[in-house]
Motif scaffolding. Structure first.
Motif, PDB file in Angstrom:
ATOM      1  N   VAL A 333       3.990  -1.231  31.419  1.00 52.78           N
ATOM      2  CA  VAL A 333       4.110  -2.559  30.812  1.00 52.78           C
ATOM      3  C   VAL A 333       3.016  -2.775  29.776  1.00 52.78           C
ATOM      4  O   VAL A 333       3.274  -3.272  28.670  1.00 52.78           O
ATOM      5  N   ALA A 334       1.785  -2.400  30.110  1.00 53.82           N
ATOM      6  CA  ALA A 334       0.667  -2.574  29.181  1.00 53.82           C
ATOM      7  C   ALA A 334       0.874  -1.760  27.904  1.00 53.82           C
ATOM      8  O   ALA A 334       0.609  -2.242  26.789  1.00 53.82           O
ATOM      9  N   GLU A 335       1.361  -0.544  28.054  1.00 50.90           N
ATOM     10  CA  GLU A 335       1.605   0.302  26.895  1.00 50.90           C
ATOM     11  C   GLU A 335       2.705  -0.271  26.014  1.00 50.90           C
ATOM     12  O   GLU A 335       2.593  -0.288  24.779  1.00 50.90           O
ATOM     13  N   ALA A 336       3.776  -0.743  26.650  1.00 48.48           N
ATOM     14  CA  ALA A 336       4.888  -1.329  25.886  1.00 48.48           C
ATOM     15  C   ALA A 336       4.425  -2.575  25.135  1.00 48.48           C
ATOM     16  O   ALA A 336       4.799  -2.781  23.971  1.00 48.48           O
ATOM     17  N   LYS A 337       3.607  -3.393  25.778  1.00 47.43           N
ATOM     18  CA  LYS A 337       3.099  -4.599  25.123  1.00 47.43           C
ATOM     19  C   LYS A 337       2.302  -4.238  23.879  1.00 47.43           C
ATOM     20  O   LYS A 337       2.493  -4.842  22.812  1.00 47.43           O
ATOM     21  N   GLU A 338       1.421  -3.267  23.996  1.00 42.52           N
ATOM     22  CA  GLU A 338       0.603  -2.845  22.853  1.00 42.52           C
ATOM     23  C   GLU A 338       1.473  -2.340  21.702  1.00 42.52           C
ATOM     24  O   GLU A 338       1.209  -2.639  20.531  1.00 42.52           O
ATOM     25  N   LYS A 339       2.496  -1.584  22.034  1.00 38.31           N
ATOM     26  CA  LYS A 339       3.368  -1.022  20.998  1.00 38.31           C
ATOM     27  C   LYS A 339       4.201  -2.096  20.306  1.00 38.31           C
ATOM     28  O   LYS A 339       4.441  -2.015  19.094  1.00 38.31           O
ATOM     29  N   ILE A 340       4.628  -3.099  21.058  1.00 35.09           N
ATOM     30  CA  ILE A 340       5.386  -4.197  20.454  1.00 35.09           C
ATOM     31  C   ILE A 340       4.498  -4.979  19.492  1.00 35.09           C
ATOM     32  O   ILE A 340       4.888  -5.277  18.356  1.00 35.09           O
ATOM     33  N   ILE A 341       3.289  -5.295  19.927  1.00 36.03           N
ATOM     34  CA  ILE A 341       2.366  -6.046  19.079  1.00 36.03           C
ATOM     35  C   ILE A 341       2.013  -5.256  17.815  1.00 36.03           C
ATOM     36  O   ILE A 341       1.929  -5.824  16.719  1.00 36.03           O
ATOM     37  N   ALA A 342       1.857  -3.947  17.970  1.00 33.30           N
ATOM     38  CA  ALA A 342       1.506  -3.095  16.827  1.00 33.30           C
ATOM     39  C   ALA A 342       2.683  -2.842  15.898  1.00 33.30           C
ATOM     40  O   ALA A 342       2.510  -2.352  14.777  1.00 33.30           O
ATOM     41  N   GLY A 343       3.886  -3.163  16.350  1.00 27.92           N
ATOM     42  CA  GLY A 343       5.073  -2.932  15.532  1.00 27.92           C
ATOM     43  C   GLY A 343       5.692  -1.565  15.733  1.00 27.92           C
ATOM     44  O   GLY A 343       6.656  -1.204  15.039  1.00 27.92           O
ATOM     45  N   ASP A 344       5.184  -0.806  16.709  1.00 30.90           N
ATOM     46  CA  ASP A 344       5.736   0.525  16.973  1.00 30.90           C
ATOM     47  C   ASP A 344       7.056   0.455  17.729  1.00 30.90           C
ATOM     48  O   ASP A 344       7.847   1.398  17.694  1.00 30.90           O
TER      49      ASP A 344
END
Length: 350
Positions: A333-344
């Motif tokens: 979940v933490a990894e997915a959140k970071e990627k969404i915020i970064a636009g990845d």
């Protein structure tokens, strides 16, 4: 135009307060004038969506925002219940009545207030209006919208990590574009995490008038059907109907995922909390408070105000300690959140 850069997530609670009658069978916490005959200072007023206060979800989140504004600014507030079978004309009368009484801002909680707000807002240019979950054009209107698909994606990640049957479910209250965002994000999150997991998705009704957001019995029946098909995690975006989904999941000892508010923390759902894995959060209360604060500060927000992961306008609850016991869930979940915020990761909306 000032934009809110950060929201504070509010733990929603249901409180009963003494309210005086107002237009359209609604309720108000205030009279029109003070004891000396002068008009009292009035602040935030909200008009609830279908299901009203006590849904442990969407409307209660808005009420929490009203409570916070009332406590911080010390002014009079009003919160108005919907009436069964009401028309757009009824909603217009409700919004107009609040504006006439001097409340500012006046917020319609839910997309159903769109037509009414389009009609009423231009007639009261000195009042700031807000609408949750819809976009209404107007110089004095703030459209408070959310990236529901982003929170739903995180819910999908959690579901894919938690399932043991490789089958999960989604129950939407009404088959409309807004709820399609929840479904799309959830299904994408599941598939991106584990492509072999099957998602069963269904809607309770085609229209809100049929009770899709206000019928726990419909939610319970839908969840029971999905459980029979093997679903052991069910995410609901169904307003008051979602309580039935949670009840069915708890009875079957499978996971439910809540919506809008942290439903693990809701007192009315305490009997089922051990089976509420998490909730896809939507900080309606924070958005309501942000608009009230902007008006109080003399710099009212207007235009489209989008609340997403970047500003903590949406997210995933972490209250249930059992989340940490599921292998890989918290990190995923933490990894997915970071990627969404970064636009990845670009999350689908339909």
């Amino acid at each position: 135009m000032r934009r809110t850069s950060r929201l504070t997530r509010i733990a929603v609670g249901v409180a009963s307060i003494a309210l005086a009658a107002t237009a359209c069978g609604g309720t108000s916490s205030d009279k029109d004038s003070g004891s000396d005959g002068s008009k009292e200072t009035k602040g935030l007023a909200i008009a609830y969506d279908i299901g009203g206060k006590g849904d442990q979800s969407f409307n209660d989140a808005a009420y929490a925002g009203l409570q916070k504004a009332q406590e911080k600014f010390g002014y009079k507030t009003a919160d108005i219940e919907p009436t069964e079978g009401e028309t757009d004309a009824d909603k217009e009368q409700r919004l107009a009545s609040l504006a006439k009484q001097g409340y500012n801002p006046v917020i319609g909680v839910g997309f159903a207030y769109g037509p009414a707000m389009e009609a009423v807002a231009p007639k009261y240019p000195d009042t700031t209006f807000g609408i949750v979950d819809s976009v209404v054009e107007g110089d004095n209107v703030a459209s408070l919208v959310f990236a529901e698909e982003q929170a739903s994606y995180l819910a999908g990640v959690a579901a894919a990590k938690a399932t043991k049957s490789d089958t999960v479910g989604f129950v939407g209250g009404v088959d409309i574009p807004l709820i399609h965002k929840f479904q799309a994000g959830y299904e994408q999150g599941v598939k991106d995490t584990d492509p072999k997991v099957k998602v069963i998705s269904q809607y309770l009704t085609q229209t809100a008038e049929e009770g899709g957001f206000s019928s726990p019995d419909k939610g319970k029946a839908a969840a029971e059907g999905q459980i029979e098909k093997g679903a052991d995690v069910i995410y609901q975006a169904a307003g008051l109907s979602g309580q039935g989904v949670i009840e069915a999941a708890a009875k079957a000892k499978v996971w439910a995922i809540g919506v809008d508010s942290d439903q693990y923390q809701q007192e009315a759902l305490a009997a089922y909390k051990d089976f509420i894995l998490t909730s896809a959060l939507k900080d309606v209360g924070g958005a309501v408070f942000a608009l009230a604060e902007s008006v109080h500060d003399g710099k009212p927000l207007t235009g489209v105000q989008t609340f997403d992961l970047k500003v903590n306008g949406v997210g995933l609850a972490e209250s249930n300690p059992k989340m940490a016991e599921i292998e890989g869930l918290t990190d995923a979940v933490a990894e997915a959140k970071e990627k969404i915020i970064a636009g990845d990761i670009k999350v689908n909306t339909e």
